[in-house]
Write an enzyme that holds these catalytic residues in place. Structure first.
Site, short mmCIF file in Angstrom:
data_model
loop_
_atom_site.label_atom_id
_atom_site.label_comp_id
_atom_site.label_asym_id
_atom_site.label_seq_id
_atom_site.Cartn_x
_atom_site.Cartn_y
_atom_site.Cartn_z
N GLY A 151 -15.60 63.73 30.52
CA GLY A 151 -15.75 62.44 29.84
C GLY A 151 -14.45 61.68 29.90
N GLY A 152 -13.72 61.87 31.00
CA GLY A 152 -12.38 61.30 31.09
C GLY A 152 -11.57 61.82 29.93
N SER A 156 -14.31 67.34 35.68
CA SER A 156 -14.07 65.90 35.55
C SER A 156 -12.85 65.70 34.65
CB SER A 156 -15.32 65.21 35.01
OG SER A 156 -15.24 63.83 35.19
#
Lengths: 529, 526
Positions: B120-121, B206
């Site tokens: 989610g960054g 991510s």
């Protein structure tokens, strides 16, 4: 619930499965032979305005993920998040979405339709807010079409601005108007999902039960449904509150809105309502609900009696044994009620009821000889009187199509907890073997067969009787019958139990250990408008 | 994921699943032989301050529901909600919670520990945000201890107020400091959960991969973990967030809120939505002014965080850590996120595919066709249109840099399995996670009967081997040599899993970068 261990490839291809609704074509999924359509838009509305049906579309729309849910003034970590596992989901005012589970897409199948109205008062929740609301197992095992839905709540659903112009005439009840619009969608479209528009059951729990009560008294909903089930949803003072606009005025003042420009409320970022309400106390966000206007909503059965239409609708009404008074939420001593000796239990009961202890013990033994005496400490008297009141209001009006029930089965948490508010829902939906605090190996399976079959029999025939189920007679003027669901279900006269409940209502007791709601914290946040 | 079809009694019992931690006793649940502890507080913190250890308590605390997630600037339904089922929980600034799954509560068990950093960054997500993050199946299959956690994000985790006083010195890295606090909690407590504090792997995907990279470059995290794994994240090139820019963002946030520098402490009590709105504006303003991307993330202050390895080089203090690094075939370029053409790619005619090639690859169409067929003879040529090149290039560069600067082993992977969803979809960003967690049978678009069961055994097994010994080999895992500069050895996970060496080098050299708008994926504000 969306997530379960799969055994077959889920089908979701460009051309399969497709449902041809009157508005356009929807693509869903086939999961283990059940057709599932998620996040179908059934209406759209401007803030405080009446909902409008959806516009038709060209081509194929995906219906594979749930739609957004109505924003809530206060989304907190609920104190029952263990006993009632919740699903929280992105919130958006654009929230008129429903979900369908069915065994066929053939209009000729005409299966009974069950439309679930979620709880959370008229302020919180969604059609997917509990994992237990998932319709797949109920649809498959009960051979019915299941619909769950989201609609407007709290300030967005029930904010009475009728004094400020005709465009806001129904703003106190637009949350209910969304439900009516959803039922119209069902009338127009459920055939495309193998459902029978002539046989629609509305059922709901807590606030959802309140919504069922309200829909029975809403003329524009007449004919859109044919049977009704109210689960833990009758509290006599709501819905149908007196016309009290003090909260509306407080909100207008709190936001500094000029009453000459009341339309500014339509574009206030929602978080400003949240911030304002947060400053008004932990329960302030629950203050909004339907208002009797003798136009859209005729007022509660207790104020005006059942409408002529409501009298013709078969109704099941009941609740659970512990509700908010069960021993996971409030307890005493060491909190291990099932380890107490009979002597210890009696001494605690005597201490709690003081001078009335003899009567308490006598009434408990008459009402519930099958349960240990200490269960009297954890027996609900908040929802139960409403169940009796509702049954009697219909009986008084001459109805002979009302069935009463009590879900009494003890849950396994901490080696025995009376069923909490919401505890019957996984059993109705046949999902109890998915929910940690509900599942008792070997007991849950037959129990959910029994409970769920009674619900689907009611949806099919308008009476909860079917071969294999214990006989269940309606509650009438002359016969006070009640079904008591437990490991050994039995239908019997309810008078002894009613005496106990009325007694408990008059003799509230204090508990030493109470799980407190955590301080409200907000979900989401961020600029939403 | 919490919800699964049960076969045993799970609900809590007094005297069962109880663990003595440094701060007090926790009670979880026992689910079919796995002990589960949810919502364990590992720290608490004032807004913009460093986290502090949990306060000790008397008696037994329940750890049976997940803790709050960090508030997000904006939460909407993500474009990939179907392919990557998300679970959204209640958000609160009180968000330093972790979850533990383990088969043992015996301190002598000393099982390897896997600590997951969510994606989610640095903006969104939580340790339970994907259903796939549930640790029960992985713990059960590989007999490891699994930990997932929530921590501060976005403006709460990375607003650099260091210019306004010593007490805010680390506020630009508060979110990273929470991760260190969580690893400290693991180090101090995991033995009681049957874990081995000497064998802790940090892994993430991510944004979570980015967090793993930030731990390698954070002196305060040294000694708290001994393996690291980056999945589709943490290997993007680009400038670090330097104090010059992070302080500018903070100045604009204060300005938006009308708070003067002398009264900076007022920002600690601003209503979150107002803070979030101000943060959103401040980022835009900074980006406009500086002409470069403005974002919230670890601040390369040369103290708490030394900067990304591509910019600052790998720190020698963490150079001994074995690495596992890789990504997936389609990432954001998959055909569900960015469809091209009409209908299912797998039903296209050769001519129709060719037309798409011409449209998207232009003059390079012939070269792509030829090299794609050489690289992936078993695949549909149309897949080249839905193949990621950027992240894969980042993986190769990251692994190569590591080889140059460290003698510790590096293993690389590429997840290529196509999903049957929509008539065939190339592996999307996040697609490997359910396989690593041995949860792929639970997720509608991931499950392929007869294939999924085998592949998730291999992947979960390889990850567990890696945390146990620093080497993914063993059991049913095909022979997996270390990555080398000359060979570019990569384990390709697919229906047939095998190691390939430099197999896509040529393809990557000809594959054009197809631009796409990330914003359309993230959803828009209304």
């Amino acid at each position: 619930m969306f997530i379960k261990k799969l055994t077959k490839q889920v089908i979701c291809n460009p051309d399969n499965p497709l449902a041809h609704t009157s508005d356009g074509v929807l693509r869903g999924l086939i999961v283990d032979d059940t057709y599932i359509f998620r996040g179908i838009r059934y209406a759209a509305a401007k803030r405080f305005g009446m909902p409008e049906p959806v516009s038709p579309w060209e081509g194929v729309k995906d219906a594979i993920i749930y739609g957004p849910v109505c924003p809530e003034l206060q989304t907190v970590q609920p104190d029952d998040n263990y006993t009632v596992p919740h699903v929280f989901y992105p919130q958006d005012e654009d929230c008129q979405y429903l979900n369908v589970w069915t065994q066929s897409l053939d209009p000729a199948k005409k299966r009974p339709v069950m439309v679930w109205l979620h709880g959370g008062g008229f302020s919180t929740g969604s059609g997917i807010e509990h994992f237990a609301y998932d319709g797949e197992n109920l649809s498959r095992e009960g051979d019915v079409v299941v619909v769950t839905l989201n609609h407007r709540l709290n300030i967005l659903g029930h904010f009475d601005l009728s004094a400020y112009g005709d465009k806001y005439r129904y703003s106190a009840n637009v949350g209910l108007a969304d439900l009516v619009e959803a039922l119209r969608w069902v009338q127009r479209n459920i055939g495309a999902f193998g459902g029978d528009p002539e046989n629609v059951t509305i059922f709901g729990q807590s606030g959802g039960g309140g919504k069922v009560c309200a829909l029975l008294q809403i003329p524009s909903a007449d004919g859109l449904f044919h049977r009704a089930v109210i689960q833990s949803g009758v509290i006599p003072e709501r819905p149908g509150r007196k016309h009290d606009n003090s909260m509306v005025e407080k909100v207008i003042d709190g936001l500094g809105i000029d009453r000459e420009h009341i339309e500014e409320l339509e574009s206030v970022p929602y978080w400003k309502f949240q911030k304002l309400i947060a400053g008004m106390g932990p329960r302030a966000g629950m203050a909004f609900g339907p208002c009797r206007d003798d136009d859209f909503y005729m007022g509660s059965i207790f104020d005006v009696g059942p409408t002529e239409h409501a009298k013709t609708v078969p109704v099941m009404v009941g609740n659970v044994r512990g509700e908010f008074m069960q021993n996971y939420v409030r307890t005493t001593d060491d909190g291990q009620k099932n380890r107490w000796s009979a002597e210890k239990a009696e001494s605690i009961v005597r201490e709690k009821f003081g001078d009335a202890a003899d009567e308490a013990i006598r009434l408990m033994k008459q009402a519930y000889p099958q349960y240990p005496l200490q269960d009297i400490l954890f027996t609900d008297s908040m929802f139960r009187p409403g169940t009796f009141d509702y049954l009697q209001a219909r009986a008084k009006a001459g109805c002979e199509n009302t069935w009463g029930f009590m879900f009494g089965m003890e849950m396994p948490v901490y080696s025995g907890t009376l069923p909490w508010h919401n505890a019957e829902i996984p059993y109705v939906f046949r999902n109890a073997d998915y929910i940690e605090p509900s599942y008792i190996p070997g007991v849950t399976e037959p129990m959910q067969d029994l409970v769920s079959s009674a619900w689907t029999a009611f949806a099919k025939y308008g009476t909860p009787n079917e071969e294999g189920l214990p006989e269940w007679k309606p509650y009438t003027k002359d016969g006070h019958w009640m079904m008591y669901f437990d490991r050994e279900p039995r239908a019997k006269n309810a008078d002894a139990e009613e005496k106990l409940i009325r007694f408990l209502l008059d003799h509230p007791i204090e508990m030493t250990h109470v799980r407190r709601q955590k301080q409200p914290v907000l979900f989401g946040g961020g600029p939403r408008v | 994921m919490y919800i699964r079809k049960l076969t045993s009694l799970v609900s809590p019992k007094i005297g069962q699943a109880e663990v003595q931690t440094k701060a007090g006793i926790l009670r979880g649940v026992l689910s079919d032989g796995t002990y589960v502890f949810r919502g364990v507080e590992y720290a608490h913190a004032r807004r913009f301050h460093l986290p502090e250890p949990p306060k000790p308590w008397e008696g037994v605390k329940e750890a049976i529901v997940y803790g709050n997630a960090c508030p997000e600037i904006f939460t909407c339904i993500p474009h990939d909600q179907y392919t990557v089922p998300h679970y959204f929980t209640v958000q609160s600034e009180d968000c330093q919670y972790l979850n533990v799954w383990t088969r043992h509560l015996d301190p002598e068990a000393k099982k390897p520990v896997m600590v997951w950093f969510h994606g989610g960054g640095m903006m969104t997500g939580s340790g339970v945000e994907h259903y796939a993050y549930d640790g029960e199946e992985l713990s059960k299959y590989a007999d490891v201890v699994v930990v997932t956690l929530n921590h501060r994000l976005n403006v709460l985790g990375f607003l650099d107020l260091s210019a306004y006083g010593e007490e805010y010195r680390f506020s630009g890295n508060a979110g990273t400091a929470d991760l260190v606090a969580a690893l400290r909690w693991v180090h101090d407590n995991i033995e009681a959960f049957g874990g081995d504090p000497e064998r802790v792997m940090i892994f993430g995907q991510s944004g979570g991969g980015g967090k793993v990279a930030s731990m390698l470059q954070c002196p305060y995290a040294d000694g708290l973990y001994s393996r690291a794994c980056l999945q589709s994240g943490g290997m993007r090139k680009g400038p670090d967030l330097l104090p010059e820019q992070s302080r500018k963002v903070a100045a604009y946030v204060l300005e938006e809120l009308g708070i003067s520098p002398e009264n900076v402490s007022e920002i600690e009590t601003v209503w979150y939505d107002e803070l979030a709105a101000a943060a959103d504006k401040a980022l835009k303003k900074t980006a406009e002014e500086t002409g470069s991307r403005a974002f919230f993330g670890p601040v390369a202050d040369g103290d708490f965080y030394m900067g990304h390895p591509f910019n600052a080089g790998f720190r020698k203090e963490s150079a001994h850590i074995p690495l596992l690094v890789g990504n997936v075939f389609g990432e954001f370029c998959n055909n569900f996120a960015f469809p091209k053409g009409e209908g299912s790619k797998n039903s296209w005619s050769r001519e129709y595919t060719e037309a798409q090639y011409r449209e998207y690859f232009g003059g390079k169409a012939d070269a792509v066709r030829e090299t794609f067929a050489e690289t992936y003879p078993e695949k549909n040529p149309a897949d080249a249109l839905f193949m990621d090149g950027n992240m894969r290039r980042g993986v190769l560069d990251f692994a190569a840099l590591r080889c140059r600067q460290s003698d510790a082993p590096v293993y690389s992977f590429l997840f290529n399995l196509e999903s049957p969803f929509n008539g065939g979809t190339t592996a999307w960003h996040n697609a490997e996670i359910p396989y690593v967690f041995h949860n792929a049978e639970y997720l509608e678009p991931s499950f392929i009967p007869g294939v999924t069961e085998i592949l998730q055994d291999i992947m979960a097994g390889a990850w567990a081997n890696f945390v146990a010994s620093g080497d993914p080999n063993g059991g049913n895992v095909p022979l997996w040599p270390k990555f080398s500069l000359s060979g570019q050895e990569t384990m390709v996970f697919d229906k047939n899993t095998e190691v390939k060496a430099g197999h896509d080098k040529k393809l990557l050299s000809v594959l054009p970068v197809i631009p796409f708008n990330m914003q359309t994926l993230m959803g828009t504000k209304k």
